[in-house]
Design a protein around this motif. Structure first.
Motif, PDB file in Angstrom:
ATOM      1  N   GLU A 184      34.105  47.708  35.895  1.00  0.00           N
ATOM      2  CA  GLU A 184      34.808  48.065  37.471  1.00  0.00           C
ATOM      3  C   GLU A 184      36.471  47.877  36.779  1.00  0.00           C
ATOM      4  N   GLY A 185      36.762  48.703  35.520  1.00  0.00           N
ATOM      5  CA  GLY A 185      38.152  49.342  35.403  1.00  0.00           C
ATOM      6  C   GLY A 185      38.173  50.947  35.293  1.00  0.00           C
ATOM      7  N   GLU A 186      39.111  51.558  34.707  1.00  0.00           N
ATOM      8  CA  GLU A 186      39.359  52.467  34.820  1.00  0.00           C
ATOM      9  C   GLU A 186      37.479  53.290  34.652  1.00  0.00           C
ATOM     10  N   ALA A 187      37.403  54.468  34.931  1.00  0.00           N
ATOM     11  CA  ALA A 187      35.773  55.294  34.804  1.00  0.00           C
ATOM     12  C   ALA A 187      36.392  56.016  33.274  1.00  0.00           C
ATOM     13  N   SER A 188      37.728  56.512  32.700  1.00  0.00           N
ATOM     14  CA  SER A 188      36.997  56.760  31.699  1.00  0.00           C
ATOM     15  C   SER A 188      37.372  56.152  30.390  1.00  0.00           C
ATOM     16  N   GLU A 189      37.204  54.516  30.332  1.00  0.00           N
ATOM     17  CA  GLU A 189      36.929  53.408  29.559  1.00  0.00           C
ATOM     18  C   GLU A 189      35.698  53.071  30.019  1.00  0.00           C
ATOM     19  N   ALA A 190      35.077  53.608  30.700  1.00  0.00           N
ATOM     20  CA  ALA A 190      34.010  53.058  30.980  1.00  0.00           C
ATOM     21  C   ALA A 190      32.446  52.449  29.325  1.00  0.00           C
ATOM     22  N   PRO A 191      32.239  51.157  29.198  1.00  0.00           N
ATOM     23  CA  PRO A 191      31.371  51.009  28.226  1.00  0.00           C
ATOM     24  C   PRO A 191      29.911  51.917  28.768  1.00  0.00           C
ATOM     25  N   ALA A 192      28.611  51.297  28.444  1.00  0.00           N
ATOM     26  CA  ALA A 192      27.300  51.685  28.286  1.00  0.00           C
ATOM     27  C   ALA A 192      27.349  50.710  29.608  1.00  0.00           C
ATOM     28  N   LEU A 193      26.112  51.767  30.330  1.00  0.00           N
ATOM     29  CA  LEU A 193      26.290  51.272  31.677  1.00  0.00           C
ATOM     30  C   LEU A 193      24.465  50.793  31.989  1.00  0.00           C
ATOM     31  N   LEU A 194      24.201  50.914  30.518  1.00  0.00           N
ATOM     32  CA  LEU A 194      22.562  50.112  30.908  1.00  0.00           C
ATOM     33  C   LEU A 194      22.116  49.115  29.760  1.00  0.00           C
ATOM     34  N   ALA A 195      21.829  48.542  30.322  1.00  0.00           N
ATOM     35  CA  ALA A 195      21.079  47.863  28.983  1.00  0.00           C
ATOM     36  C   ALA A 195      19.957  46.919  28.628  1.00  0.00           C
ATOM     37  N   GLN A 223      20.078  59.759  33.680  1.00  0.00           N
ATOM     38  CA  GLN A 223      20.352  59.530  32.328  1.00  0.00           C
ATOM     39  C   GLN A 223      19.291  58.596  31.723  1.00  0.00           C
ATOM     40  N   VAL A 224      18.278  59.310  30.778  1.00  0.00           N
ATOM     41  CA  VAL A 224      16.881  59.061  30.967  1.00  0.00           C
ATOM     42  C   VAL A 224      16.969  58.303  29.041  1.00  0.00           C
ATOM     43  N   PHE A 225      16.545  57.298  28.622  1.00  0.00           N
ATOM     44  CA  PHE A 225      16.592  56.745  27.016  1.00  0.00           C
ATOM     45  C   PHE A 225      15.231  56.531  26.801  1.00  0.00           C
ATOM     46  N   ASP A 226      15.011  56.666  25.026  1.00  0.00           N
ATOM     47  CA  ASP A 226      13.528  55.998  24.954  1.00  0.00           C
ATOM     48  C   ASP A 226      13.879  53.933  24.444  1.00  0.00           C
ATOM     49  N   ALA A 227      13.126  53.961  25.335  1.00  0.00           N
ATOM     50  CA  ALA A 227      12.440  52.658  25.272  1.00  0.00           C
ATOM     51  C   ALA A 227      12.264  52.080  24.262  1.00  0.00           C
ATOM     52  N   GLU A 228      11.897  52.684  23.360  1.00  0.00           N
ATOM     53  CA  GLU A 228      11.783  51.278  21.798  1.00  0.00           C
ATOM     54  C   GLU A 228      13.468  51.255  21.080  1.00  0.00           C
ATOM     55  N   SER A 229      13.731  52.843  20.944  1.00  0.00           N
ATOM     56  CA  SER A 229      14.397  53.129  20.314  1.00  0.00           C
ATOM     57  C   SER A 229      15.789  52.927  20.555  1.00  0.00           C
ATOM     58  N   ALA A 245      13.437  54.784  29.825  1.00  0.00           N
ATOM     59  CA  ALA A 245      14.179  53.550  30.613  1.00  0.00           C
ATOM     60  C   ALA A 245      15.096  54.466  31.238  1.00  0.00           C
ATOM     61  N   VAL A 246      15.647  54.180  32.273  1.00  0.00           N
ATOM     62  CA  VAL A 246      16.937  55.496  33.423  1.00  0.00           C
ATOM     63  C   VAL A 246      17.430  54.302  33.831  1.00  0.00           C
ATOM     64  N   VAL A 247      19.452  55.167  33.885  1.00  0.00           N
ATOM     65  CA  VAL A 247      19.945  54.358  34.828  1.00  0.00           C
ATOM     66  C   VAL A 247      20.439  55.651  35.729  1.00  0.00           C
ATOM     67  N   THR A 248      20.394  55.667  37.289  1.00  0.00           N
ATOM     68  CA  THR A 248      21.143  56.651  37.536  1.00  0.00           C
ATOM     69  C   THR A 248      22.160  56.693  37.710  1.00  0.00           C
ATOM     70  N   PHE A 280      12.087  51.521  33.912  1.00  0.00           N
ATOM     71  CA  PHE A 280      11.076  52.315  33.700  1.00  0.00           C
ATOM     72  C   PHE A 280      10.135  52.640  34.060  1.00  0.00           C
ATOM     73  N   SER A 281       9.862  54.010  32.694  1.00  0.00           N
ATOM     74  CA  SER A 281       8.814  55.179  33.467  1.00  0.00           C
ATOM     75  C   SER A 281       6.969  54.440  33.633  1.00  0.00           C
ATOM     76  N   GLY A 282       6.817  54.452  34.203  1.00  0.00           N
ATOM     77  CA  GLY A 282       5.304  54.246  34.574  1.00  0.00           C
ATOM     78  C   GLY A 282       4.698  54.043  33.261  1.00  0.00           C
ATOM     79  N   ASP A 283       4.846  54.507  32.103  1.00  0.00           N
ATOM     80  CA  ASP A 283       3.628  53.920  30.589  1.00  0.00           C
ATOM     81  C   ASP A 283       4.829  53.303  29.908  1.00  0.00           C
ATOM     82  N   GLY A 284       5.800  52.898  30.499  1.00  0.00           N
ATOM     83  CA  GLY A 284       7.532  52.590  29.845  1.00  0.00           C
ATOM     84  C   GLY A 284       7.534  52.335  28.057  1.00  0.00           C
TER      85      GLY A 284
END
Length: 371
Positions: free
Chosen positions: A241-252, A301-307, A290-293, A283-287
């Motif tokens: 909700e702040g300035e887009a240029s200052e956005a922190p991580a969007l997936l947790a 953006q897609v991330f490894d759900a373990e690491s 993790a993805v955030v749209t 999450f992908s079906g195999d877990g």
């Protein structure tokens, strides 16, 4: 829950209903065997709830009276509750096999829905996310009997703006409290940005109390949408909700009892491509992923759900919907696009339907067992 429902009887009746509901009627095969459902706008300008098969065909198209947001799918019967976009005051219970509206849920006076709801594991109860805007602004979780569709109880959500809720365990509800105070008289205006406190709360269905809450380190990171892996890991998408240029991580990522949220962020300019907006988490079906749209950024953006490692950015205009599909994922967008990803993140297939998909996809039937 209130005295009107003894919590031990609540859970006991849910267990008994599990056996009964398994044989109570036809499953999702009776509705054409969809793997996902989602709301969309048709070329005519009308709105509909659409069932999608694994092959990308429409199993059904059922008219909606207005723009939908998300739908809660019954775990055993071909029933879906389609919620209006916030601040909506109704949810339609739709028999997806017959195409008929089985019931209409009305939010209590002084309340509105947030566009999301969730069934108990046996389908006996429906939980709705609500704003008590004419009381104390604190969020509420409404409890509805999924046989009579009567409202039987409510619980506090543990914050302001409970946007989405889902089961985090047999008697535990995970709630994304966005932290933003709104009022229908002010439209979609955000009334407390300076003091907002979003969190991921866990509500015991046995005691009716919030037993844990995790807050993002930045109070302007509105935690809105969540997904659950079968082992209990939660993914949460946030909107800055702040300035887009200052956005922190969007997936947790978070697991009940683990303490702080684990933040996932792409490096440098890659992160900036999301424009400070996380639309859905899945999450992908195999877990394994993790993805955030981000419809604002036109990318997922897609991330490894373990690491937690960043894996890739996928460009897709106006992408927002995300749900497990097979071992991978299904992504939908506002231009009518569908994109199936495999277990390794590869694009398996794409389709373009003559609709405008709304924000979210819900996995049903076999696909839901991966969610």
């Amino acid at each position: 829950m209130a005295a009107s429902l003894d919590r031990r009887r609540f859970l006991a009746s849910a267990s008994l209903a599990l056996a009964a509901s398994a044989a109570a009627g036809p499953g999702w095969a009776a509705a054409g065997g969809p793997s996902h459902i989602g709301a969309a706008r048709l070329p005519s300008g009308d709105y509909a709830l659409i069932g999608l098969t694994e092959d990308g065909e429409a199993a059904f198209r059922i008219p909606l009276p207005g723009r939908g947001h998300a739908a809660a799918a019954h775990p055993r019967r071909p029933l879906a509750v389609a919620f209006a976009r916030r601040p909506g005051v109704f949810g339609l219970v739709i028999d997806c096999a017959s195409g008929q509206v089985a019931a209409r849920l009305e939010s209590p006076e002084g309340r509105h829905f947030y566009g999301h709801g969730a069934f108990s594991a046996d389908g006996r109860w429906l939980f709705t996310c609500e704003n008590a805007f004419d009381e104390d602004d604190a969020g509420r979780i409404g409890v509805w009997d999924a046989d009579s569709w009567s409202r039987v109880d409510e619980m506090r959500s543990g914050g302001i703006g409970p946007h989405e809720a889902l089961l985090a365990g047999p008697d535990l509800l995970a709630i994304a409290n966005g932290g933003i105070r709104t009022h229908p008289d002010a439209g979609r205006a955000k009334l407390n940005l300076a003091t907002m406190r979003p969190n991921l709360a866990y509500l015991s269905l046995t005691s009716g109390e919030v037993v844990e809450a995790a807050e993002p380190p930045e109070h302007l990171a509105s935690l809105r949408h969540i997904a659950r892996r079968p082992d209990g890991l939660i993914a949460a998408a946030m909107q800055w909700e702040g300035e887009a240029s200052e956005a922190p991580a969007l997936l947790a990522l978070h697991r009940p009892g683990q303490g702080a949220l684990r933040l996932l962020r792409a490096p440098g300019a890659e992160h900036a491509r999301l424009g400070g907006y996380g639309g859905s988490a899945a999450f992908s079906g195999d877990g394994t992923r993790a993805v955030v749209t981000s419809p604002r950024g036109g990318a997922s953006q897609v991330f490894d759900a373990e690491s937690g490692a960043f894996l890739e950015t996928l460009a897709q205009a106006d992408v927002c919907g995300a749900a497990p599909a097979g071992a991978g994922l299904l992504l939908s967008d506002g231009t009518g696009g569908l994109r199936w990803l495999g277990a390794a993140g590869e694009t398996l297939a794409t389709a373009l339907m003559r609709v405008n998909w709304d924000n979210h996809l819900t996995a049903v039937g076999r696909a839901a067992r991966h969610a």
